[in-house]
Design an enzyme around this catalytic site. Sequence first.
Site, PDB file in Angstrom:
ATOM      1  N   HIS A 218       0.788  -1.098  -0.051  1.00  0.00           N
ATOM      2  CA  HIS A 218       0.033  -0.072  -0.050  1.00  0.00           C
ATOM      3  C   HIS A 218       0.769   1.195  -0.069  1.00  0.00           C
ATOM      4  O   HIS A 218       0.569   2.107  -0.666  1.00  0.00           O
ATOM      5  CB  HIS A 218      -0.968   0.064   1.243  1.00  0.00           C
ATOM      6  CG  HIS A 218      -2.121  -0.914   0.963  1.00  0.00           C
ATOM      7  ND1 HIS A 218      -2.410  -1.943   1.917  1.00  0.00           N
ATOM      8  CD2 HIS A 218      -2.926  -1.239  -0.079  1.00  0.00           C
ATOM      9  CE1 HIS A 218      -3.470  -2.589   1.494  1.00  0.00           C
ATOM     10  NE2 HIS A 218      -3.631  -2.123   0.072  1.00  0.00           N
TER      11      HIS A 218
ATOM     12  N   ASP B  52      -4.433 -10.841 -19.132  1.00  0.00           N
ATOM     13  CA  ASP B  52      -4.964 -12.236 -18.984  1.00  0.00           C
ATOM     14  C   ASP B  52      -5.237 -12.692 -20.395  1.00  0.00           C
ATOM     15  O   ASP B  52      -4.862 -13.899 -20.634  1.00  0.00           O
ATOM     16  CB  ASP B  52      -6.003 -12.224 -17.895  1.00  0.00           C
ATOM     17  CG  ASP B  52      -5.681 -12.591 -16.725  1.00  0.00           C
ATOM     18  OD1 ASP B  52      -4.941 -13.170 -16.469  1.00  0.00           O
ATOM     19  OD2 ASP B  52      -6.161 -11.766 -15.891  1.00  0.00           O
TER      20      ASP B  52
HETATM   21  C1  PEP Z   1      -5.731  -7.641 -17.340  1.00  0.00           C
HETATM   22  O1  PEP Z   1      -5.787  -9.180 -17.096  1.00  0.00           O
HETATM   23  O2  PEP Z   1      -5.403  -7.296 -18.252  1.00  0.00           O
HETATM   24  C2  PEP Z   1      -6.258  -6.916 -16.170  1.00  0.00           C
HETATM   25  C3  PEP Z   1      -6.536  -5.763 -16.302  1.00  0.00           C
HETATM   26  O3  PEP Z   1      -6.579  -7.798 -14.882  1.00  0.00           O
HETATM   27  P1  PEP Z   1      -5.499  -8.042 -13.983  1.00  0.00           P
HETATM   28  O4  PEP Z   1      -3.924  -7.714 -14.493  1.00  0.00           O
HETATM   29  O5  PEP Z   1      -5.816  -7.329 -12.601  1.00  0.00           O
HETATM   30  O6  PEP Z   1      -5.612  -9.576 -13.918  1.00  0.00           O
HETATM   31 MG    MG Z   2      -7.229  -9.952 -15.566  1.00  0.00          MG
END
Ligand code: PEP
Ligand code: MG
Length: 830
Positions: free
Chosen positions: A296, A562
């Site tokens: 944080h 992802d």
């Molecule tokens: C992604 O997957 O691009 C996303 C924005 O989510 P996170 O990086 O939090 O998984």
């Molecule tokens: Mg994601």
Amino acid sequence: MSFQQQFKCVLPNGIHARPASLLESVCNPYYCDISLHNLRNGNVGNAKSMLSLVGTDTLLNDEFVLMFEGEDSQTAMLALTQFMNERFPYCDDDITPVEVQRSVPIPQSLSRHQPFLLRGKSLVNGIAKGKLVASSEADLSLFLNCSSDQGKPSFQQVHKAVVAELEAEKLQASGKESEILAAHLSILQDREFLEYIEEQLVHQPIAHAILAALESFKAMLERSNSQYLRERVLDIKDVALRLLVNAYPNVNIEQQSQLSEATILLASELTPSQFLALDKRYLKGLVLSDAGSTSHTVILARAFDIPTLVNVDYELCHAELNSEVYLDCLLGVVAIKADDNVSVYFERALKLQQQQKQRFSEYTDKLAMTTDGHEVEIAANIACSIEVAPAIKGGAQGVGLFRTEMLFMDRSEAPSEQCQYQEYREALIAAQGKPVIIRTMDIGGDKPLDYLNLPKETNPFLGYRAVRIYPQFLELFHSQLRAILRAACHGAAKIMIPMVHNVEEIRWVKQQISLVEKQLKEAGLEYNNSVPLGIMVEVPATVFIIDKLAHEVEFFSIGSNDMTQYLLAVDRDNDAVSSLYNSLSPAFLRMLGQITLVAKQYGRWVGMCGELAADPKILPLLVGAGLDELSMSSPNIAKTKQQIAGLSFIECEALYQQACECSTRAEIEKLLSDAESEKTALPLLDEACVFTQLDVINKEEAIQALVGNIGVLGRSQNALLLEEDIWAREEIFSTGLGNGFAIPHTKSDNIEHSTISIAHLDHAINWHSDSGDVDFIIMLTLNKAHSDQHMQIFSKLARKLIHEDFRGQLKAATEPSKIITILQNELFSS
Ligand code: PEP
Ligand code: MG
């Protein structure tokens, strides 16, 4: 009645916070006393206390005995034996160490001066200068002199007063501060902690008893394998200090926490509340020996734009306290004992940074509009409400992704509905009516939470995470939805669901929203019943049913982080396949267009909130693919707006179509670099690259200043590498031509807009060349695509400079425009 059973610890990280709290929760329902006896080290712990279990320091392969004493001890033993055999071995995840960022090469304009540099990992970018000050730590040993408690209040009175004090402060506090105070209250009321102090009080004064408890718990936590528990040492220290100050108000432990001049703060650890208390007018940089990128404190530092370096050798840094240092988070270094030359480098770097900020800031309040009038919305990614105000100030048109899971991490239990409500409400108020997309918790899988006790998974990215865990943790999900709907009365909230992969999931979510709306109505609580709902598009399956999903939700945001790993089947955290993790593949690009095309047919907008959204190289393709919104960390916002202002939408669309027709990544990269170098927008000669009175003290500074200026003007996306190319040429032969002139030059991949930079120096400098000192520099930095031009210009220039009248004309010119006219006439007119 007493029973006992022997076990072996098979957990790779031993019994740390998560397994200990699970074991504690299994033991708690029984009346009998249950203790854990570690047969390796003889440590004994109360199995109904997580802190005590961690204190047994039970490691992998340790044999231990569970002892049961009391009325239901046989039942407890049978249940615990079953638990130990069936669930306990699978209740933990491996702890992966923090990966250290690959370091950027130190530019020669600095390295040639042999600086003293301490390396670290940059978590917030930027360059700063200030006095190195250690974050003040109270000297608790002063209380050791308090050897008598005569006439003093009892420990119980002191304890009661501190509980009241903390409770009163907590009432006044909100957000993060309130959470921290709650954590301190629970330490203050911890049974083991209090019992330890009481025992010590039998033969010691209060001060000694408190300090002994502090030492004991500190030693125990520091031994722990859990990062979370190790970080709690600071909290226990805070609590102990409160007790001591309350018991001995006359002891003067004045903590120097006021900053009164530009400061680079050094701390082994810094809590968020300590960070918030620092005067930001003087806080220029942070050097932390230990902090994670998601801590944080680091998130707050990013929000306040305070350059932050972590994993720095604390002892070496500490030896330089009270001296002036430079912090360069671009290079990932703290420069200590800077001599004149090193100081000159950093002063110049600071000046260039200032100019760069100034240039970007012109775009802060503008819309991101292409030359042909196409607008793209630029929003911010945040992880806590305190980031909103600086993001809006930095040009964000809203929040495109509020990663709420941060609220759930680094704590021992889930945040309450009220605590979440306050956090979301603060974010919405700070956004001043601009949209805030609140993503429901994306936890589980690779983002486990100790207190959910989720099972260990062999493939967490394909596992039990995000929307998939909501049915099991229904009350947790409901409390988050209620908090969002209530907070949505205070601004333009939207809800976004992560990891959705089919229509059934989103329909289920909608049922839950209706359900909590009903609950809120029945409870007579104020809420917003028309909060727009959207989903993350991050599972490839959704791409083929966007039409069906468009009937269910109002917007889409592509999670490129992802999506890239799922589409290409490449683990985003696996170094072995990291070179394959690249969104610049024809498959990924075609997919983008497919999403926007169908979503638009159904009147739905599409954003992107993964890291890719801030990648300047790919930006023309994202614009061309028709994305409506790009969401990124706030320092990238003004820069992205500036870049979009230089793009043509029609050209981006054409470029995107061409890229989709490429067969390989290399072809796409070539297409992009050709398109970049074909851009004729910036001329070779430009007044912004001409200095008629440049004040530099050596060759290094001259090259740094001229190349740095090219970076500031956006002619090069990587000025540091361009500088290396210039030096590579200098190493072969010095470019001094005699008569005070030098022509440093390179043809390079690290410049997008070929440039001729000119500097008439205030005074001559040593060019380390046989041709003497130099006071007039003409620097050629040409893109490789213009390599034929490179030799032509260089040789023409060298020939012209033989003539005294040409040299005289250049040196006599006092205006940049005049110098440009002379060069234009002599070099380019036929
Ligand atoms: C992604 O997957 O691009 C996303 C924005 O989510 P996170 O990086 O939090 O998984
Ligand atoms: Mg994601």
